[in-house]
Motif scaffolding. Structure first.
Motif, PDB file in Angstrom:
ATOM      1  N   LYS A  75      15.500 -49.555  68.492  1.00  0.00           N
ATOM      2  CA  LYS A  75      14.573 -50.719  69.186  1.00  0.00           C
ATOM      3  C   LYS A  75      13.368 -49.914  69.337  1.00  0.00           C
ATOM      4  CE  LYS A  75      17.971 -53.573  71.507  1.00  0.00           C
ATOM      5  NZ  LYS A  75      19.328 -52.898  71.450  1.00  0.00           N
ATOM      6  N   TRP A  77       9.711 -48.391  70.581  1.00  0.00           N
ATOM      7  CA  TRP A  77       9.155 -48.593  71.508  1.00  0.00           C
ATOM      8  C   TRP A  77       7.742 -49.513  71.771  1.00  0.00           C
ATOM      9  CZ3 TRP A  77       9.824 -42.527  72.736  1.00  0.00           C
ATOM     10  CH2 TRP A  77      11.461 -42.393  73.017  1.00  0.00           C
ATOM     11  N   TYR A  80       8.691 -52.772  71.660  1.00  0.00           N
ATOM     12  CA  TYR A  80       9.810 -53.063  72.708  1.00  0.00           C
ATOM     13  C   TYR A  80       9.546 -54.562  73.340  1.00  0.00           C
ATOM     14  CZ  TYR A  80      14.333 -51.883  74.850  1.00  0.00           C
ATOM     15  OH  TYR A  80      15.573 -52.135  75.427  1.00  0.00           O
ATOM     16  N   ILE A 305       9.251 -48.708  78.933  1.00  0.00           N
ATOM     17  CA  ILE A 305      10.417 -48.788  78.081  1.00  0.00           C
ATOM     18  C   ILE A 305      11.714 -48.747  79.045  1.00  0.00           C
ATOM     19  CG2 ILE A 305      11.720 -48.686  76.219  1.00  0.00           C
ATOM     20  CD1 ILE A 305       8.886 -49.411  75.939  1.00  0.00           C
TER      21      ILE A 305
END
Length: 423
Positions: A75, A77, A80, A305
């Motif tokens: 995924k 960043w 995200y 994140i």
């Protein structure tokens, strides 16, 4: 439905509960070796058991990819935060492009007021509810002072009627119309933190916009708790925290809503930063700001994140359960809690009253006359985690994702024992 204040009835309700399996998705604190009855989801939601794996995935990518994780993590960043927009949009009744996640709640309200509080000439006043959550009070007062205005004159607080514990929509609308051309902004908590009242956001938004004011909402106690239709209600902006009913973790990131009519504009006043500029040109390091065509344009810096990871984990649960099912159970379980409270009051002549009106989410605020904190401490020592508010209110929030009907019954028995023991 005819409620019964019995353990058998509560267990029957749990057996037929379509959301009962979600209780096992959460970690519960324990008191005396037993899971607590948790009524404090309006302050901090319980931790979803799947949250650590989401955080661990980020940590693993950081360890194995370092800076390359921005683009090559499972995924990535750099986008995200965009994964949170679709599930959040469903929760608050918005289009995905109108929703974003960044910073924390009061920070975001300040940033949004840069765009939506623009005092000009005689149009400079702000309307809020009396005794708004302190952070909102401080934020509004400091914004007025920043613009050289006196909060005592420019901040208009909607009062409750004498002897009542709630606000009336007609009083809010009347004050909006009375303030009229002097009104620049209406900014109210969609669900009041103290008494649990849900304001008529549709009617108040319509009234505010009809006199030419911007209308925004602090949805800290509303997001994930009540049905919201921010886009259809034509709200200008809103913000909410994620650590209460949305279970994202202590002090976690805030969500924002910006109506689509303000998107993709480079002339709207706002504070700007690198992460709000167009993705296509962000890494060209251009000197001109080019706003991304979504609510992300209000971003200043790249998001954390490690904060977003547990938020995403919780939103997955909301996607699975769905807000309609959560609202349906919320109404049943809160109604049952009210029934239990009233039944206990009759049994022991309890000197308390529910001050939350019928327009409510899953919070009941109970005013205990003469009980003081000793009863609250008794409840805590016997495994009930609730919330105390001065001078003598206990807030009870049976979050439908993880609270059970048996919890409501058991709480009634503990409350009864605490009152009888004091008698």
């Amino acid at each position: 439905m005819q409620f019964q204040n019995t353990l058998a009835f509560a267990r029957q309700m749990d057996t037929s509960d379509k959301l009962k399996e979600y209780r096992s998705e959460f970690h519960f604190p324990k008191v005396n070796g037993n899971e607590v009855i948790y009524f404090a989801g309006n302050s901090l939601g319980l931790q979803p058991k799947r949250s650590p794996s989401y955080v661990d995935a980020v940590m693993d990518d950081w360890a194995s990819l370092a800076v390359e994780g921005h683009f090559h993590a499972k995924k990535p960043w750099w986008d995200y935060h965009e994964r949170l927009s679709v599930p959040l949009a469903k929760i608050v009744g918005a289009k995905p492009q109108e929703v974003s996640v960044m910073n924390t709640l009061t920070v975001n309200l300040h940033l949004l007021m840069v765009s939506f509080y623009r005092p000009n000439g005689k149009r400079y006043k702000i309307i809020c509810e009396e005794k708004a959550f302190p952070s909102d009070q401080y934020m509004l007062q400091s914004q007025l002072k920043f613009h050289g205005l006196d909060p005592k004159e420019a901040l208009v607080e909607i009062q409750k009627r004498p002897g009542e514990h709630f606000w009336r929509t007609e009083d809010v609308v009347e004050m909006i119309n009375k303030t009229g051309e002097e009104l620049a902004l209406v900014l109210i908590g969609g669900v009041n933190y103290y008494n649990g009242q849900v304001f008529n956001m549709k009617a108040i938004t319509l009234a505010g916009r009809s006199v030419g004011a911007y209308v925004g909402w602090d949805l800290a106690h509303a997001a994930g708790n009540v049905s919201l239709e921010l886009h259809d209600w034509d709200v200008d902006f809103a913000a909410w925290c994620s650590y209460k009913y949305l279970n994202s973790g202590p002090g976690n990131a805030s969500g924002i809503f910006v109506n689509e009519r303000y998107l993709n504009k480079d002339d709207i006043p706002r504070f700007e930063g690198w992460w709000g500029t167009k993705k296509e040109t962000r890494f060209l390091m251009k000197s001109e700001f080019e706003p991304i065509a979504t609510a992300d344009a209000w971003h200043l810096s790249n998001p954390s994140i490690l904060s977003l990871a547990p938020f995403l984990a919780s939103l997955e649960l909301f996607e699975e359960a769905g807000m309609p099912a959560l609202v349906e159970k919320r109404n049943k379980i809160t109604g049952y809690l009210e029934f239990v409270l009233r039944a206990i009051a009759k049994e022991v002549s309890g000197n308390f009253e529910i001050i939350t009106p019928v327009d409510r989410g899953c919070q009941l605020s109970v005013l205990f006359h003469g009980e003081g904190k000793s009863l609250f401490k008794y409840l805590k020592n016997n495994g009930v985690i609730a919330d105390w508010r001065e001078p003598n209110v206990i807030r009870l929030a049976p979050a439908p994702l993880y609270c059970s009907f048996e919890d409501m019954y058991r709480f009634g028995q503990i409350l009864k024992a605490g009152i009888v023991g004091k008698g």
